[in-house]
Design a protein around this motif. Structure first.
Motif, PDB file in Angstrom:
ATOM      1  N   SER A   1       0.928  -0.877  -0.227  1.00 21.17           N
ATOM      2  CA  SER A   1       0.109   0.109   0.146  1.00 21.17           C
ATOM      3  C   SER A   1       1.112   1.698   0.146  1.00 21.17           C
ATOM      4  CB  SER A   1      -0.773  -0.053   1.220  1.00 21.17           C
ATOM      5  OG  SER A   1      -0.344  -0.139   2.128  1.00 21.17           O
ATOM      6  N   GLN A   2       2.234   0.919   0.625  1.00 22.54           N
ATOM      7  CA  GLN A   2       3.227   1.972   0.568  1.00 22.54           C
ATOM      8  C   GLN A   2       3.634   2.279  -1.114  1.00 22.54           C
ATOM      9  OE1 GLN A   2       3.793   4.229   2.684  1.00 22.54           O
ATOM     10  NE2 GLN A   2       1.736   3.856   3.650  1.00 22.54           N
ATOM     11  N   ARG A   3       3.620   1.451  -2.103  1.00 25.01           N
ATOM     12  CA  ARG A   3       4.459   1.035  -2.900  1.00 25.01           C
ATOM     13  C   ARG A   3       4.715   1.863  -4.060  1.00 25.01           C
ATOM     14  NH1 ARG A   3       6.510  -3.836  -4.686  1.00 25.01           N
ATOM     15  NH2 ARG A   3       5.873  -3.837  -2.703  1.00 25.01           N
ATOM     16  N   ALA A   4       3.363   2.797  -4.108  1.00 28.44           N
ATOM     17  CA  ALA A   4       2.868   3.832  -4.523  1.00 28.44           C
ATOM     18  C   ALA A   4       4.088   4.809  -4.116  1.00 28.44           C
ATOM     19  CB  ALA A   4       1.880   3.292  -5.411  1.00 28.44           C
ATOM     20  N   HIS A   5       3.591   5.161  -3.713  1.00 24.78           N
ATOM     21  CA  HIS A   5       4.380   6.807  -2.462  1.00 24.78           C
ATOM     22  C   HIS A   5       5.836   6.647  -2.542  1.00 24.78           C
ATOM     23  CE1 HIS A   5       5.024   9.672  -0.572  1.00 24.78           C
ATOM     24  NE2 HIS A   5       5.099   8.685   0.949  1.00 24.78           N
ATOM     25  N   LEU A   6       6.034   6.192  -2.340  1.00 32.00           N
ATOM     26  CA  LEU A   6       7.615   5.110  -2.225  1.00 32.00           C
ATOM     27  C   LEU A   6       8.133   5.349  -3.601  1.00 32.00           C
ATOM     28  CD1 LEU A   6       7.433   2.627   0.479  1.00 32.00           C
ATOM     29  CD2 LEU A   6       8.703   4.978   0.508  1.00 32.00           C
ATOM     30  N   ARG A   7       7.815   4.720  -5.120  1.00 31.65           N
ATOM     31  CA  ARG A   7       7.951   4.951  -5.980  1.00 31.65           C
ATOM     32  C   ARG A   7       8.004   6.234  -6.624  1.00 31.65           C
ATOM     33  NH1 ARG A   7       6.086   4.072 -11.254  1.00 31.65           N
ATOM     34  NH2 ARG A   7       7.290   2.243 -12.369  1.00 31.65           N
ATOM     35  N   HIS A   8       6.937   7.012  -6.429  1.00 31.86           N
ATOM     36  CA  HIS A   8       6.726   8.062  -6.857  1.00 31.86           C
ATOM     37  C   HIS A   8       7.628   9.608  -6.000  1.00 31.86           C
ATOM     38  CE1 HIS A   8       4.300  11.040  -9.278  1.00 31.86           C
ATOM     39  NE2 HIS A   8       3.844  12.170  -7.998  1.00 31.86           N
ATOM     40  N   MET A   9       7.893   8.817  -4.759  1.00 29.69           N
ATOM     41  CA  MET A   9       8.941  10.100  -3.572  1.00 29.69           C
ATOM     42  C   MET A   9      10.740  10.346  -4.933  1.00 29.69           C
ATOM     43  SD  MET A   9      10.421   9.884  -0.270  1.00 29.69           S
ATOM     44  CE  MET A   9       8.635   9.023   0.086  1.00 29.69           C
ATOM     45  N   ILE A  10      10.541   9.297  -5.516  1.00 31.97           N
ATOM     46  CA  ILE A  10      11.930   9.220  -5.747  1.00 31.97           C
ATOM     47  C   ILE A  10      12.502   9.896  -7.385  1.00 31.97           C
ATOM     48  CG2 ILE A  10      11.733   7.104  -7.217  1.00 31.97           C
ATOM     49  CD1 ILE A  10      14.962   8.988  -6.002  1.00 31.97           C
ATOM     50  N   GLY A  11      11.294  10.149  -7.641  1.00 32.71           N
ATOM     51  CA  GLY A  11      11.362  10.387  -9.367  1.00 32.71           C
ATOM     52  C   GLY A  11      10.561  12.054  -8.708  1.00 32.71           C
TER      53      GLY A  11
END
Length: 214
Positions: free
Chosen positions: A193-203
């Protein structure tokens, strides 16, 4: 019983070698080089130590093959990436996200890298072709950064290696430190459930850094 055709024997050999590499990757990632045992790999693949020595020569050669395959995996993922050079901002974000996805999906790669650093790079230095294999990682970034500078959206004081370092550091941390970081801050970095948030963060981090031209 008739002998198998040469082509079929070759396919059998390739399948056997591939299976041995896959299982060896798991065992080395779990136990490290020193703790990994060839007979455990043989047992999990339902083969023999003699067969492993036949294909790879020994434990060290098998470990080197595992290391090379692991690094080829991330390089292949980068090379397959189709980026829009007309939109360098989107291109660098996409590269960061692909790197994040690969590291999350191949946590054994991160464990192997950690193990190799514990050994101070003793084994990776024996893979003479690996630096050349890693060159495309910065070559693609060089192209994206050049396009971004030409269009005036990227700063000109950041190198491709700088960007690669930032992306890799963030992505490696997600796997290498998920247990310690999770315990200290009561967060599960592996929670989907945190994956999309963490993925977008590095971008966001990379794009924000590169477009800050002050």
């Amino acid at each position: 019983m008739a002998a198998k055709p040469k082509s079929e024997l070759q396919r059998d050999a390739e399948r056997t070698r591939s299976e041995l590499l896959a299982v060896a990757t798991e065992v080395f990632a779990e136990s490290g080089y020193s703790g990994a045992r060839v007979d455990v790999i043989a047992e999990r693949t339902r083969t023999t130590k003699r067969m492993i020595y036949y294909y790879f020569g020994g434990k060290e050669q098998l470990y080197l093959a595992v290391l090379e395959k692991a690094y080829r995996g991330i390089r292949d993922a980068e090379q397959k990436l189709q980026v829009n050079h007309k939109n360098p901002v989107e291109a660098v974000r996409r590269l960061a996200e692909v790197t994040f996805d690969h590291h999350i999906a191949h946590d054994e790669f991160i464990r192997l890298v950690s193990i190799e650093n514990i050994h101070r790079g003793e084994f990776i230095r024996r893979l003479a072709d690996l630096p050349q294999l890693s060159a495309p990682a910065t070559s693609l970034l060089d192209e994206i950064l050049r396009d971004g500078r030409v269009t005036g959206v990227f700063r000109d004081d950041v190198s491709a290696l700088d960007v690669h370092l930032v992306i890799s550091s963030y992505c490696v941390f997600q796997v290498a430190n998920k247990y310690t970081f999770g315990y200290l801050f009561d967060v599960d970095l592996a929670d989907t459930s945190q994956r999309a948030h963490l993925r977008h963060m590095i971008g966001d981090v990379v794009v924000g850094w590169l477009t800050n031209r002050q």
